[in-house]
Design a protein around this motif. Structure first.
Motif, short mmCIF file in Angstrom:
data_model
loop_
_atom_site.label_atom_id
_atom_site.label_comp_id
_atom_site.label_asym_id
_atom_site.label_seq_id
_atom_site.Cartn_x
_atom_site.Cartn_y
_atom_site.Cartn_z
N UNK A 22 114.59 33.53 -10.70
CA UNK A 22 115.29 32.33 -11.37
C UNK A 22 113.87 32.19 -12.48
N UNK A 23 112.73 32.56 -11.84
CA UNK A 23 111.54 31.69 -12.41
C UNK A 23 110.63 30.98 -10.23
N UNK A 24 111.60 31.11 -9.57
CA UNK A 24 111.02 30.87 -8.09
C UNK A 24 111.92 31.42 -7.13
N UNK A 25 112.81 32.29 -6.81
CA UNK A 25 112.57 32.53 -5.60
C UNK A 25 113.74 34.26 -6.33
N UNK A 39 107.71 31.77 -4.21
CA UNK A 39 107.73 33.33 -3.89
C UNK A 39 108.33 34.05 -5.03
N UNK A 40 108.17 34.06 -6.17
CA UNK A 40 108.74 34.59 -7.36
C UNK A 40 106.99 35.11 -8.11
N UNK A 41 106.13 34.37 -7.60
CA UNK A 41 104.69 34.82 -7.41
C UNK A 41 104.14 35.44 -7.26
N UNK A 42 104.29 35.54 -5.36
CA UNK A 42 103.79 35.31 -4.08
C UNK A 42 104.12 36.87 -4.13
N UNK A 43 105.11 36.89 -4.39
CA UNK A 43 105.87 38.47 -4.19
C UNK A 43 104.68 39.97 -5.00
N UNK A 44 104.74 39.51 -6.37
CA UNK A 44 104.01 40.24 -7.36
C UNK A 44 103.04 40.39 -6.50
N UNK A 98 97.67 32.42 2.54
CA UNK A 98 97.89 31.99 1.92
C UNK A 98 98.14 31.50 0.25
N UNK A 99 98.44 33.33 0.14
CA UNK A 99 99.45 33.44 -0.88
C UNK A 99 100.94 32.66 -0.51
N UNK A 100 101.07 33.31 0.78
CA UNK A 100 102.62 33.02 0.56
C UNK A 100 102.76 31.30 0.95
N UNK A 119 93.65 40.49 -8.67
CA UNK A 119 92.26 41.16 -8.26
C UNK A 119 91.36 40.82 -6.90
N UNK A 120 91.67 41.26 -6.13
CA UNK A 120 91.46 41.40 -4.74
C UNK A 120 89.71 42.18 -4.50
N UNK A 121 89.24 40.76 -3.69
CA UNK A 121 87.43 40.73 -3.31
C UNK A 121 87.83 41.42 -2.20
N UNK A 122 86.55 42.10 -1.86
CA UNK A 122 85.69 42.85 -0.29
C UNK A 122 86.76 42.55 0.54
N UNK A 123 86.92 41.43 0.80
CA UNK A 123 88.00 40.67 1.78
C UNK A 123 89.11 40.62 1.95
N UNK A 124 89.15 41.62 0.92
CA UNK A 124 91.42 40.84 1.17
C UNK A 124 91.82 39.92 0.71
N UNK A 125 90.69 39.29 0.04
CA UNK A 125 91.20 37.76 -0.49
C UNK A 125 92.09 38.28 -2.16
N UNK A 126 92.64 37.26 -2.64
CA UNK A 126 93.03 37.37 -4.11
C UNK A 126 92.58 36.26 -5.10
N UNK A 127 92.59 36.28 -5.88
CA UNK A 127 92.40 35.57 -6.69
C UNK A 127 93.31 34.75 -7.48
N UNK A 128 93.32 33.28 -7.11
CA UNK A 128 94.84 32.34 -7.63
C UNK A 128 93.96 31.67 -8.95
N UNK A 129 95.13 31.06 -10.09
CA UNK A 129 94.45 29.35 -10.35
C UNK A 129 95.58 29.05 -10.50
N UNK A 130 95.82 27.65 -10.04
CA UNK A 130 96.12 26.47 -10.52
C UNK A 130 95.93 26.07 -11.79
N UNK A 131 97.84 26.54 -12.17
CA UNK A 131 97.71 25.71 -13.60
C UNK A 131 97.38 24.26 -13.95
N UNK A 132 97.12 23.86 -14.79
CA UNK A 132 96.48 22.76 -15.24
C UNK A 132 97.98 22.22 -15.19
#
Length: 144
Positions: free
Chosen positions: A137-140, A116-121, A109-111, A16-29
């Motif tokens: 492999x779950x991370x790279x 890496x496996x999530x940032x690339x998505x 900030x995503x990078x 999800x990208x806002x009008x400023x080009x930022x991406x919504x991220x969630x921090x998992x509990x």
């Protein structure tokens, strides 16, 4: 049909990208990692419904998928993830039982904050080209 054959799990995620080009991220509990909102589809659930359900559960937001931007396979766990670029159509942002924080991140900030496996998505979803197809492999990322 061979009932002992290995099975794959299918997950969905929203970029999800806002009008400023930022991406919504969630921090998992459960592990404090930053990821795009999403999760595993339930058996018999459509991809579209599962995507909307997961995003609403984790963020409180209602979304509309705009494009499939990538297909990713965790080779270690057999999870296939479908990632969509989405826009917000309603709701009120909030955390949940699964998320401890929501944050709008720049691509840099995503990078810095996502594996890496999530940032690339997320970064693949910013492109207008055909959907990316990648393995990790779950991370790279795993390169052929």
């Amino acid at each position: 049909m061979n009932t002992t054959a290995p099975r794959h799990s299918v997950s969905v995620a929203a970029t999800i990208v806002d009008s400023q080009g930022r991406i919504l991220a969630v921090q998992r509990r459960d592990n404090a990692r930053w990821e795009p909102p999403g999760g595993v589809l339930e058996l018999g659930e459509s991809i579209d419904h599962g995507l909307r359900r997961e995003v609403e559960e984790e963020t409180g937001l209602l979304i509309e998928p705009e494009a499939l931007t990538g297909v990713y396979k965790n080779m270690r766990l057999g999870i296939v993830a479908l990632v969509f670029r989405c826009r917000i159509t309603g709701g009120v942002s909030r955390t949940s039982d699964e998320t401890s924080r929501l944050r709008w991140m720049t691509p840099d900030e995503v990078r810095q904050n996502m594996a890496e496996a999530y940032a690339v998505r997320v970064l693949d979803a910013l492109n207008d080209g055909p959907p990316a197809i990648r393995a990790h492999d779950g991370r790279i990322l795993l390169h052929a």
